[in-house]
Design a protein around this motif. Sequence first.
Motif, PDB file in Angstrom:
ATOM      1  N   GLU A 250       0.813  -1.208   0.000  1.00 38.72           N
ATOM      2  CA  GLU A 250       0.000   0.000   0.000  1.00 38.72           C
ATOM      3  C   GLU A 250       0.856   1.272   0.000  1.00 38.72           C
ATOM      4  N   THR A 251       0.267   2.350  -0.499  1.00 47.40           N
ATOM      5  CA  THR A 251       0.846   3.683  -0.369  1.00 47.40           C
ATOM      6  C   THR A 251       0.284   4.307   0.907  1.00 47.40           C
ATOM      7  N   TYR A 252       1.168   4.839   1.742  1.00 47.86           N
ATOM      8  CA  TYR A 252       0.730   5.399   3.013  1.00 47.86           C
ATOM      9  C   TYR A 252       0.687   6.931   2.937  1.00 47.86           C
ATOM     10  N   VAL A 253      -0.393   7.470   3.492  1.00 45.39           N
ATOM     11  CA  VAL A 253      -0.535   8.923   3.614  1.00 45.39           C
ATOM     12  C   VAL A 253      -0.225   9.255   5.064  1.00 45.39           C
ATOM     13  N   LEU A 254       0.921   9.899   5.295  1.00 42.11           N
ATOM     14  CA  LEU A 254       1.401  10.128   6.649  1.00 42.11           C
ATOM     15  C   LEU A 254       1.574  11.616   6.933  1.00 42.11           C
TER      16      LEU A 254
ATOM     17  N   ASN B  83       7.442   4.818  -0.918  1.00 43.86           N
ATOM     18  CA  ASN B  83       7.168   6.219  -1.278  1.00 43.86           C
ATOM     19  C   ASN B  83       5.926   6.779  -0.591  1.00 43.86           C
ATOM     20  N   PRO B  84       5.952   6.889   0.732  1.00 40.78           N
ATOM     21  CA  PRO B  84       4.785   7.449   1.438  1.00 40.78           C
ATOM     22  C   PRO B  84       4.523   8.891   1.027  1.00 40.78           C
ATOM     23  N   ILE B  85       3.265   9.282   1.085  1.00 41.14           N
ATOM     24  CA  ILE B  85       2.860  10.651   0.792  1.00 41.14           C
ATOM     25  C   ILE B  85       2.845  11.423   2.109  1.00 41.14           C
ATOM     26  N   GLU B  86       3.618  12.502   2.185  1.00 42.41           N
ATOM     27  CA  GLU B  86       3.661  13.312   3.403  1.00 42.41           C
ATOM     28  C   GLU B  86       2.712  14.500   3.268  1.00 42.41           C
TER      29      GLU B  86
ATOM     30  N   LEU C 293      -6.428   7.171  -2.604  1.00 40.65           N
ATOM     31  CA  LEU C 293      -5.043   7.369  -3.028  1.00 40.65           C
ATOM     32  C   LEU C 293      -4.026   6.756  -2.071  1.00 40.65           C
ATOM     33  N   GLY C 294      -4.493   6.215  -0.962  1.00 35.25           N
ATOM     34  CA  GLY C 294      -3.562   5.600  -0.029  1.00 35.25           C
ATOM     35  C   GLY C 294      -4.258   5.190   1.254  1.00 35.25           C
TER      36      GLY C 294
END
Length: 309
Positions: free
Chosen positions: A195-199, A223-226, A241-242
């Motif tokens: 999964e893509t993580y939204v952090l 490639n987490p989304i910050e 999206l995550g």
Amino acid sequence: MPALIDSRQLLAFSTLARHGSFTSAAKELFLTQSAVSHAIKALETDLGVKVFDRVGKKAHLTLAGERLLTHADRILREMQDARSGIEELCNWGQSRLRVGASTTACQYLLPGVLREFKQSFPECVIRIEPGDSPLMGEALRANNIDLALMLRPPSREDVEFRAIFTDELELYVAANHRWATKPKAVPSAEERSSETYVLYDKSTYTYGMVTDYLRGEGVTLQNPIEMGSMEAAKELVKIGLGVGVFARWVAQKEVEEGSLVPVPIGVQPLRREWGVGHLKGRRLGLAEETFLGLFEAAAEMLQLAMARR
């Protein structure tokens, strides 16, 4: 008895040490550069040592300057505390309250507390300084704030932390995500790694806690989304999206409306400890103690509400 150091010279010294620039120091002190330079020269003459080395337009502390700085900030802070304490005695209820808090705390925790506080101290001047927990310790030490709503910081001798409540971080997915059909099941490490993580922002304690926890579970972050805003992070998760990592009190509205579904982050819970920080040894005034009590009461109500759901 040795001669005392002039407080105006000490303030000029401390400000210049912080900026390293006569121009910036003069701007903060509302003085001319020559006035700041004169104050530093007078201080050096009085002490009989150089406290700065001038390199071009920059000012660098000497060894003697470094030694003086360890005392200067504390002396200036105590002088400010003395003045604030006297002003508070002379003008009960007309004090000031400077609170540092993350944007999340500002949005979800502070409004109700400040409303109650204003009823007790209608004349109190309140200033809220937004910033994440790692910045709050620096703001306390710089005397820019009186209290900090923050996560428990790494152990520091100069900041006293009063624990108030504990929350738990969970994974959150959109309602149409495959995990949403089994919200109580812990996804496998392989599933979580895909999964893509939204952090929340990388500079925060929470980001470090989450990445360390997932790494310990064998989960590799791709490639987490910050994001610098929890509201924006939730919106990204809602449109698929995550996967987000939030506390329930942050995402309760979305859970109730069905747009987000909580999923266990792992086998063991991931908990954070929230509280209020202030400089160790600093005596809190009536306004600050009142604010602290109101925050404790609000946190207790929040935890009771979460426990019922």
